[in-house]
Write an enzyme that holds these catalytic residues in place. Structure first.
Site, PDB file in Angstrom:
ATOM      1  N   TYR A 106      44.882  39.224  48.180  1.00  0.00           N
ATOM      2  CA  TYR A 106      44.551  37.936  48.781  1.00  0.00           C
ATOM      3  C   TYR A 106      45.690  37.348  49.594  1.00  0.00           C
ATOM      4  CZ  TYR A 106      39.877  36.375  47.723  1.00  0.00           C
ATOM      5  OH  TYR A 106      38.518  36.194  47.752  1.00  0.00           O
ATOM      6  N   LYS A 143      42.614  47.574  36.687  1.00  0.00           N
ATOM      7  CA  LYS A 143      42.418  48.970  37.061  1.00  0.00           C
ATOM      8  C   LYS A 143      43.739  49.704  36.856  1.00  0.00           C
ATOM      9  CE  LYS A 143      39.654  52.164  38.455  1.00  0.00           C
ATOM     10  NZ  LYS A 143      38.415  52.521  37.741  1.00  0.00           N
ATOM     11  N   ASP A 200      36.082  48.091  36.112  1.00  0.00           N
ATOM     12  CA  ASP A 200      34.712  48.501  36.452  1.00  0.00           C
ATOM     13  C   ASP A 200      33.835  48.504  35.206  1.00  0.00           C
ATOM     14  OD1 ASP A 200      36.819  50.504  36.360  1.00  0.00           O
ATOM     15  OD2 ASP A 200      35.267  52.029  36.358  1.00  0.00           O
ATOM     16  N   ASP A 246      37.764  37.943  41.946  1.00  0.00           N
ATOM     17  CA  ASP A 246      36.839  37.381  42.926  1.00  0.00           C
ATOM     18  C   ASP A 246      35.445  37.955  42.694  1.00  0.00           C
ATOM     19  OD1 ASP A 246      36.003  36.035  45.203  1.00  0.00           O
ATOM     20  OD2 ASP A 246      36.656  37.612  46.563  1.00  0.00           O
TER      21      ASP A 246
END
Lengths: 484, 484
Positions: free
Chosen positions: A132, A179, A212, A236
């Site tokens: 971001y 992740k 995920d 997000d």
């Protein structure tokens, strides 16, 4: 704008589109509780962009927030053709509101696929780091790059914030979604810091989940989550996923909280086509105001509004976004019904107890991590070339043969292509060339870095370099796919 | 291993944990259709890692896939302490299988929150670029960086692939999900390329959706989607989200398709605790084999298996993951029931028609984009320093005053902090210092870049540089938050 000294001053930004109606409803409801708040109205968004200010946030608004330290705002628009950055993001970043907090709970009357399952979770998303930051460079005419930056300090702030927020709401657990299995340095930093600080909050359960899988679990069994902390970009996606579980953006409040300043706002946009028609759902801003009252430790007023909203929804008073715009309760009627319900308490829906939020305070020094030893052991040079990997490799070996560095490998987007591996890799004109210091152990002075770059410049175009560093004997860089 | 010349040779990788049982079921079902396939068994995964091969994929397996060009595989494990990279990812990257295809459809008997809504979508995820390249560098002892790389060529391949795949299944639309609003160069590349190639597929609807909204919509109204194409990391999250809509990983097949090689595999892991007990659900690998048969244009055999699976599930024959492990149909019985149902056709569930997939063929030259003009207009130098922004700024201005470049600004993780903006920004020891060429227009030779770096090296540590480039008059870099 009284300025009575026993009152808290709050910057109020009506914003664009439906913003003024939402903010007005929230303001009147807060005032009806008798909360000791004075408002200072300030401008930001579309009109400001159109006046030629590329940030969308005028200095007077910056000054107001700097003074009041708390803002309640409506959505801001960035009109097409004005400004490059979102004014919403600008406010979050300039005031270092590092924690984005989005509660997700089932509400009466708002029917979704998940109704009846008691979803009540909070998404805590890191708000100032990560992709971001939007630091992008075209590497070659056809290859773009964005930098994903994650710091230990930023991770510790958001991890501790998540635990503190859970405490302030008497919640039972915090899950950390990253992740880290693919990005062990960046995403891995949040995971490691989270696991390091968790023992400081012994009454709270804690675990890590691959991001995920977290998305999968949120769809499959969202009621298993209480507080989830995650990085900015992943957060997000997870936040918007979660808001859909309970009825959409009309009911999704949020807080952007830093150690000095907090900004409360709805998640939704300015929805200009509904503006000024007295049809929109102001609940998201109203619930954002509830979060603000709790942040200001006005717990009774916050609880009164939360009960009144729940009682109103239970009674079937619903806006057009829920029941259809031809049949919805007008915004002003909805607002006045909530005001009329102040003092009533729902019997069927939970309103949590709260206690003051303790913001984490960390070492303020910029060099937050201080290793006992370090060394520069090589250099990655990113080269643009239409040559093949073999041709480029041969040329670079020749150019650099008498330097202190030797070419270890060349990779294409993370996959080693020189020396050849037998793999089928579609190559571009963008090559990462890894040079390693010949001595072992070694520590490369900058003169040798400059010399290497000068040698490469004789024949090739480079656009990007990264020093390869070791900290306390640990490699500070990853190996490529196919690299030993 | 007959080697009959009219048969297609397929590399078969049983894999780890429950892999061999899943792969065996799929193989026997494929054989029962009479599909003209011969299998070449190959090893990869845990045992290979334990033998000391850090990739988990032995050369014989690489050779086999290179020869057969098609593989069907079970899940591979990376045992803790062996290897840094996932063998699954290694195979995808080394064979340039740039398209990850994950169909998501409602199945009979597999009840979820979304049952009855007719979900039938395909997630097409870019499979070799993006953050998944895992190119990470510790910038300072406390700041980690991962490079997100997206190319025009890679984007065109995946965008065209998505449209071609939609065509091959007679689908009606392709949506492109990106975060182009925040990352205009990287994520924006896929959006722009998608919009540029869409008119080549006039019979298919197409639109762009912001990725977080896509996650929201997938929860709220998944039936609106047909094919979704997206970048690698975002696609990882969206794919796992989607598989939960229809019953989880036991039913989630996938294909990794490149222009030369294709690898078909289940999405799920090796689930060692269920291995060898004849209880697991082999459907994901079976449906992956169906995708493989279609890729090989063995449409009748594929259709026969898909019907037989649907008939089996309709008849209530379900494995333990669906009905509980105490009551589930054994894996071998489930497999044999499907074999017994070959030739039967479901009346209630749709099996799509298919036609051959046309893989996009692009210009093979590495320099895929060739601008008419270009220039280097500055340099970003990333400096590690415990100084304040003001101190560092003053020092850099002094050091570089007689060079061809001037310090434009310093930022901390994308937010400008020098010259001061009045913002509250928590700074680290990681500073991005932007130098711009004084002449306008100008084109900076490398000698001046080397000189600037040498000047900075006199007093400061730098670890990363990026040239600031212009292509055809367009800036090839973003501005920071607060930068003019």
């Amino acid at each position: 704008m009284s300025g009575r000294t026993d009152h808290t001053l709050v910057t109020l930004i009506p914003g664009d589109g439906i913003g003024p109606e939402c903010v007005d409803a929230a303001r009147r409801i807060v005032e009806a509780t008798g909360a000791p708040i004075d408002w200072e109205e300030a401008e930001a968004g579309a009109e400001v962009f159109k006046k030629g200010l590329p940030s969308g946030v005028p200095p007077e608004t910056m000054d107001s927030i700097t003074r009041t330290r708390v803002a309640l705002k409506g959505p801001l628009e960035t009109p097409v053709g004005f400004g490059e950055k979102s004014a919403n993001v600008t406010l979050r970043k300039l005031f270092e509101t590092y924690a984005n907090v989005r509660p997700v709970r089932e509400l009466p009357g708002v029917t979704t696929t998940y109704s009846g399952r008691g979803i009540d979770l909070v998404m805590v998303r890191e708000n100032v780091e990560d992709l971001y930051a939007g630091i992008e460079h075209m590497q070659t005419p056809g290859v773009a790059q964005c930098l994903k930056l994650i710091s230990v300090k930023g991770s510790e702030k958001i991890a501790r914030f998540a635990f503190e927020f859970a405490r302030s709401e008497y919640r039972s657990s915090v899950a950390c979604a990253t992740k880290a299995n693919i990005m062990k340095f960046t995403e891995g930093t949040l995971k490691r810091v989270f696991e390091r600080v968790a023992p400081d909050y012994p009454e709270l359960g804690s675990w890590h989940v691959i991001v995920d899988n977290c998305a999968h679990q949120l769809v499959k069994k969202p009621e298993q989550y209480d507080v989830i902390v995650t990085t900015n970009m992943n957060g997000d996606i997870l936040s918007d996923l979660s808001s859909a579980l309970v009825g959409g953006l009309g009911f999704a409040p949020s807080a952007n909280i830093g150690n000095e300043i907090a900004i409360f706002e709805a998640v939704h946009g300015s929805a200009p086509k509904y503006a000024g028609k007295d049809v929109i759902n102001p609940t998201a801003v109203i619930l954002s105001a509830v979060m603000m009252l709790r942040y200001l430790e006005m717990f009774e007023e916050a609880e009164a509004i939360e009960h009144a909203v729940l009682v109103t929804l239970e009674s079937g008073v619903l806006t057009g976004d829920v029941v259809g715009y031809d049949r919805g309760t007008p915004t002003t009627t909805y607002r006045d019904t909530i005001i009329g319900n102040l003092g009533k308490r729902t019997e069927n829906w939970i309103v949590r107890d709260h206690r003051p939020l303790q913001l984490p305070v960390l070492d303020a020094a910029p060099d937050y991590v201080r290793p006992a030893s370090r060394a520069v052991v090589g250099l990655d040079v990113f080269v643009e070339s239409p040559l093949s990997a073999a041709e480029l490799g041969a040329s670079l070996m020749e150019l650099t043969s008498d330097t202190r560095l030797s070419l270890k490998m060349i990779s294409s987007r993370g996959t080693k292509v020189f020396p050849p591996t037998g793999a089928i890799t579609d190559t571009l004109d963008h090559w990462r060339c890894r040079f390693i210091i010949k001595e072992n152990p070694g520590d490369l002075p900058d003169e040798d870095v400059h010399q290497l770059l000068a040698r490469i410049s004789r024949r090739h175009m480079w656009m990007h370099t990264e020093k390869l560093q070791e900290f306390e004997g640990e490699l500070g860089f990853t190996r490529d796919q196919g690299e030993n």
